[in-house]
Design an enzyme around this catalytic site. Structure first.
Site, PDB file in Angstrom:
ATOM      1  NE  ARG A  35     -47.507 -40.403 100.955  1.00 59.11           N
ATOM      2  CZ  ARG A  35     -46.983 -41.146  99.991  1.00 59.11           C
ATOM      3  NH1 ARG A  35     -47.287 -40.884  98.734  1.00 59.11           N
ATOM      4  NH2 ARG A  35     -46.175 -42.144 100.272  1.00 59.11           N
ATOM      5  CG  ASN A  38     -39.392 -37.603 109.942  1.00 62.96           C
ATOM      6  OD1 ASN A  38     -38.265 -38.059 110.055  1.00 62.96           O
ATOM      7  ND2 ASN A  38     -40.464 -38.385 109.816  1.00 62.96           N
ATOM      8  CE  LYS A  45     -33.850 -37.217 102.829  1.00 70.83           C
ATOM      9  NZ  LYS A  45     -34.860 -36.637 103.758  1.00 70.83           N
ATOM     10  CG  ASP A  59     -49.083 -35.334  98.410  1.00 68.26           C
ATOM     11  OD1 ASP A  59     -47.876 -35.287  98.739  1.00 68.26           O
ATOM     12  OD2 ASP A  59     -49.458 -35.572  97.246  1.00 68.26           O
ATOM     13  CB  ILE A  74     -37.116 -40.862 112.275  1.00 67.30           C
ATOM     14  CG1 ILE A  74     -35.935 -41.835 112.166  1.00 67.30           C
ATOM     15  CG2 ILE A  74     -36.625 -39.493 112.747  1.00 67.30           C
ATOM     16  CD1 ILE A  74     -34.913 -41.453 111.118  1.00 67.30           C
ATOM     17  CB  THR A 102     -36.757 -46.248 109.624  1.00 69.12           C
ATOM     18  OG1 THR A 102     -35.862 -46.238 108.495  1.00 69.12           O
ATOM     19  CG2 THR A 102     -36.223 -45.333 110.717  1.00 69.12           C
ATOM     20  CE1 TYR A 109     -33.777 -40.296 100.998  1.00 63.75           C
ATOM     21  CE2 TYR A 109     -31.468 -40.916 101.227  1.00 63.75           C
ATOM     22  CZ  TYR A 109     -32.687 -40.588 101.799  1.00 63.75           C
ATOM     23  OH  TYR A 109     -32.814 -40.557 103.170  1.00 63.75           O
TER      24      TYR A 109
END
Length: 267
Positions: free
Chosen positions: A42, A97, A166, A70, A22, A197, A162
Site C-alpha cells: 500500500r 505475505n 490465519k 490494496d 518478511i 518484524t 487474527y
C-alpha cells in the site's frame, strides 16, 4: 528458456507486502533464485525504497517492479496484476505475505477490527490467488505460498480475530491444494512464530505500554515462547518460501510448515 532443476529463472514472482520485513526478505531470496519479482503493497515510498535496495540483485533478463495496491480491494488487485503482468509476464509464483495483527480481548474486539483482520489477512489472500490462478492453470505450473502464522495452527489469547483469519488461510491453502493437485500447481503455507518484524516491534511496544516492562523484558517474553529462546529472522522464513517455490518441490502441497523453533509441531 532452459532452466536448471532448482532455478526460478524465467519465472515471475509476485510478493504482497513486499516492501519490508518478511516480504522484502522473500523478494530478495527469489531474486537470488533468478526470478523476476513484483513487489505489491500500500505504501508507495516503502515499495520504492525496497525496490532501490533490491535492484542490484537482478540477474540477466530478470525484472523488478513495484506496484502499489490494496489487496483487500478486488479492483485494486486486478489493476495491480494487470500492471505486473504487462511488465514481467504472467505470474507463476504468488507469495501472499501481506498481513496485519492487532490485539484486543475478545469482549472488546469490535466488528470493525474483526472485519479488518479478515479483509487483510484472509480476503486479500483469496483475491490475489484468484487473480494469479488462471495464468498458472493455463501454463500447467505454479507456486502459491501463503505466509500464515503459528496463530493459524494454534490459538493465542487476545488476538482472536487474527487467529481466526490465519486459520482461514490454512484452510484455504489445504482446500486449494486438493483442487489443483493434478495441475502442476502447488499451494502451501509457511507459519512463522514471533519474527523480527514491524508486527513484533509493535507487540513489544504494546507490552511496554500496558505493563510497564522494559523493551528488553518484553522482547524476552515473546522470545520465550520459542523453545530456541529467540525471535525468528525474516531470512529464515524466506528460505522456507524459496524452497517451496522451486520446481523440485513439486511433491509438496497442502502443507502448513511452522518456522518457529519447535514452538508448534504438526504431523
Amino acid at each position: 528458456m532452459t532452466m536448471t532443476v532448482d532455478s526460478l529463472r524465467g519465472r515471475h514472482a509476485l510478493v504482497t507486502g513486499g516492501g519490508r520485513g518478511i516480504g522484502a526478505a522473500i523478494a530478495r531470496r527469489l531474486l537470488a533464485e533468478g526470478a523476476s519479482v513484483t513487489l505489491v503493497g500500500r505504501d508507495v515510498q516503502v515499495l520504492e525504497r525496497a525496490a532501490g535496495e533490491l535492484r542490484p540483485l537482478l540477474t540477466d533478463g530478470a525484472v523488478l517492479t513495484a506496484v502499489p495496491a490494496d489487496i483487500s480491494d478486488a479492483d485494486s488487485v486486478a489493476a495491480a496484476f494487470a500492471t505486473a503482468e504487462a511488465k514481467a509476464g504472467p505470474v507463476g509464483v504468488l507469495v501472499n505475505n501481506a498481513g496485519q495483527a492487532y490485539s484486543a480481548p475478545f469482549g472488546k474486539t469490535s466488528l470493525a477490527l474483526w472485519q479488518r483482520m479478515l479483509d487483510v489477512n484472509l480476503t486479500g489472500t483469496f483475491l490475489c490467488t484468484q487473480a494469479a490462478l488462471p495464468a498458472m492453470m493455463a501454463a500447467g505450473w505454479g507456486r502459491i505460498v501463503n505466509v500464515a502464522s503459528t496463530a493459524g495452527l494454534v490459538g493465542y489469547g487476545y488476538v482472536s480475530a487474527y487467529c481466526a483469519a490465519k486459520h482461514g488461510v490454512i484452510g484455504l491453502t489445504r482446500a486449494l491444494a486438493l483442487e489443483t493437485a493434478r495441475s502442476g500447481i502447488t499451494v502451501n503455507a509457511v507459519c512463522p512464530g514471533y519474527t523480527e518484524t514491524d508486527i513484533v516491534r509493535d507487540a513489544v511496544a504494546n507490552i511496554v505500554d500496558k505493563t510497564g516492562r522494559s523493551e528488553a523484558e518484553a522482547r524476552a517474553e515473546l522470545a520465550s515462547r520459542n523453545p530456541q529462546r529467540r525471535l525468528v529472522q525474516p531470512d529464515e522464513v524466506a528460505d522456507a518460501v524459496a524452497w517451496l517455490c522451486r520446481p523440485s518441490a513439486s511433491a509438496v502441497t497442502g502443507q502448513a510448515i511452522a518456522v518457529a523453533g519447535g514452538e508448534v509441531m504438526t504431523g
